[in-house]
Design an enzyme around this catalytic site. Structure first.
Site, mmCIF file in Angstrom:
data_model
loop_
_atom_site.group_PDB
_atom_site.id
_atom_site.type_symbol
_atom_site.label_atom_id
_atom_site.label_comp_id
_atom_site.label_asym_id
_atom_site.label_seq_id
_atom_site.Cartn_x
_atom_site.Cartn_y
_atom_site.Cartn_z
ATOM 1 C CG HIS A 1 -1.817 -1.319 1.373
ATOM 2 N ND1 HIS A 1 -1.913 -1.876 2.334
ATOM 3 C CD2 HIS A 1 -3.091 -1.700 0.773
ATOM 4 C CE1 HIS A 1 -3.277 -3.354 2.308
ATOM 5 N NE2 HIS A 1 -3.755 -2.487 0.948
ATOM 6 C CG ASP A 45 -6.014 -7.087 -5.772
ATOM 7 O OD1 ASP A 45 -5.966 -7.600 -5.029
ATOM 8 O OD2 ASP A 45 -5.189 -6.150 -4.400
ATOM 9 C CB SER A 59 -2.314 -10.282 1.083
ATOM 10 O OG SER A 59 -2.547 -10.893 1.465
HETATM 11 P P1 AMP Z 1 -6.770 -3.536 -0.312
HETATM 12 O O1 AMP Z 1 -6.641 -2.922 1.143
HETATM 13 O O2 AMP Z 1 -6.536 -5.155 -0.774
HETATM 14 O O3 AMP Z 1 -8.253 -3.595 -1.272
HETATM 15 O O4 AMP Z 1 -5.694 -2.987 -1.439
HETATM 16 C C1 AMP Z 1 -4.973 -1.665 -2.060
HETATM 17 C C2 AMP Z 1 -4.474 -1.294 -2.949
HETATM 18 O O5 AMP Z 1 -3.591 -1.523 -2.618
HETATM 19 C C3 AMP Z 1 -5.462 -1.743 -3.887
HETATM 20 O O6 AMP Z 1 -5.250 -0.915 -5.392
HETATM 21 C C4 AMP Z 1 -3.607 -3.197 -3.919
HETATM 22 O O7 AMP Z 1 -4.165 -3.803 -5.573
HETATM 23 C C5 AMP Z 1 -3.454 -2.468 -4.002
HETATM 24 N N1 AMP Z 1 -2.350 -3.552 -3.446
HETATM 25 C C6 AMP Z 1 -2.459 -4.789 -1.703
HETATM 26 N N2 AMP Z 1 -1.734 -5.439 -2.250
HETATM 27 C C7 AMP Z 1 -0.447 -4.711 -3.001
HETATM 28 C C8 AMP Z 1 1.239 -5.244 -3.208
HETATM 29 N N3 AMP Z 1 1.408 -6.441 -2.530
HETATM 30 N N4 AMP Z 1 1.824 -4.461 -3.555
HETATM 31 C C9 AMP Z 1 0.992 -3.448 -4.025
HETATM 32 N N5 AMP Z 1 -0.210 -2.941 -4.587
HETATM 33 C C10 AMP Z 1 -0.592 -3.939 -3.516
#
Ligand code: AMP
Length: 278
Positions: free
Chosen positions: A37, A150, A185
């Site tokens: 993030h 994602d 993640s």
């Molecule tokens: P989330 O909080 O899981 O909804 O993720 C928020 C944003 O962070 C989304 O655009 C995800 O694709 C991105 N994201 C999550 N994990 C990663 C990662 N390991 N590397 C880069 N971006 C990520």
């Protein structure tokens, strides 16, 4: 860092920046932030005058009620990380703020949601589109940052942005991984020691497929991937697909740079996804 939980206050804060011609970069998240993030925040920081991060665990995108209940929440740590990363505005609304009444909008994603996550998580992408469109409307960013982690979500957001003519540029960001290769993640914190060890097999499979993409056929790669997953007792594969990077439909031939390998599996009770460009 300014913090708010209401759309009205967020827009009041943003108005001054917008009037003085400042560009707004936006990073929507569900919190439990990690270095993946933060890499989005940092990229947004380089490319914009002001960075807004939202933290909202969106109920409409959870097809599994247990997943929603167990989704990790670490608000204090998130604030600390955002502050260190130079985030300017943190928007963390309550559910009622984003959904004062039931959102019954249904989105059309063409063929994009008929496969992989869309096929395995009914309603998931409709919920994603509901919240992302509401957040875009609240923030009205110049650029919005989404992780390739994602991959299908990114394709769907690009699609609705084009379909609805939303005045925002979608910026894809690289997947950040732990030193051993596991994709970062928020759900990783739910893995116990044994599960964490076995979870590594997901990225190992993807790296194997990338390394052998030129030598083996798609059929052989899939067979090998499934074999590599089947020996691990805590892993339950949902899908392993080799797909066109734009249409997301499965392919039987790899076109370098235009093909992606995607995987989803339960490791214990934790559902993880990952992908790699071939
Ligand atoms: P989330 O909080 O899981 O909804 O993720 C928020 C944003 O962070 C989304 O655009 C995800 O694709 C991105 N994201 C999550 N994990 C990663 C990662 N390991 N590397 C880069 N971006 C990520």
């Amino acid at each position: 860092m300014q913090e708010t939980s209401t759309i009205a206050q967020l827009q009041e804060i943003l108005l001054n920046f917008k009037l003085s011609g400042k560009s707004i970069g936006f990073v929507p998240t569900m919190g439990a932030l990690h270095a993946g993030h933060i890499s989005l925040i940092e990229k947004a920081k380089v490319e914009n005058d002001i960075v807004v991060c939202s933290i909202f665990v969106n109920p409409t995108q959870f097809n599994d009620p247990n997943d929603l209940i167990k989704y990790p929440r670490t608000p204090e740590q998130d604030k600390h990380l955002l502050l260190n990363a130079g985030c300017d505005i943190l928007f963390s609304p309550a559910v009622d703020e984003m959904y004062p009444e039931k959102d019954s909008r249904m989105f059309d994603f063409g063929e994009l949601d008929k496969v992989m996550e869309g096929a395995h998580r009914p309603g998931h992408f409709n919920g994603v589109a509901q919240i992302v469109s509401k957040l875009f409307d609240a923030v009205k960013p110049d650029r919005a940052y989404f992780g390739k982690k994602d991959f299908q979500q990114l394709a769907i957001i690009k699609y609705i942005t084009r379909q609805l003519n939303l005045p925002v540029q979608i910026i894809p960001c690289e997947t950040m991984r732990e030193k051993d290769g596991l994709a970062m993640s928020s759900r990783n914190v739910r893995l116990n020691e044994q599960e964490r060890l076995q979870a590594l097999q997901l990225s190992k499979v993807l790296f194997f497929v990338k390394e052998n993409a030129a030598q083996l056929s798609v059929k052989e790669l899939k067979e090998k991937a499934n074999e590599m997953l089947s020996t691990f007792d805590l892993i339950k594969r949902e899908y392993f697909e080799i797909a066109d990077a734009d249409t997301l439909q499965t392919v039987d031939r790899i076109v370098p740079g235009k093909t992606v390998a995607c995987i989803a599996a339960f490791v214990g009770n934790v559902r993880l996804i990952d992908n790699i460009s071939l």
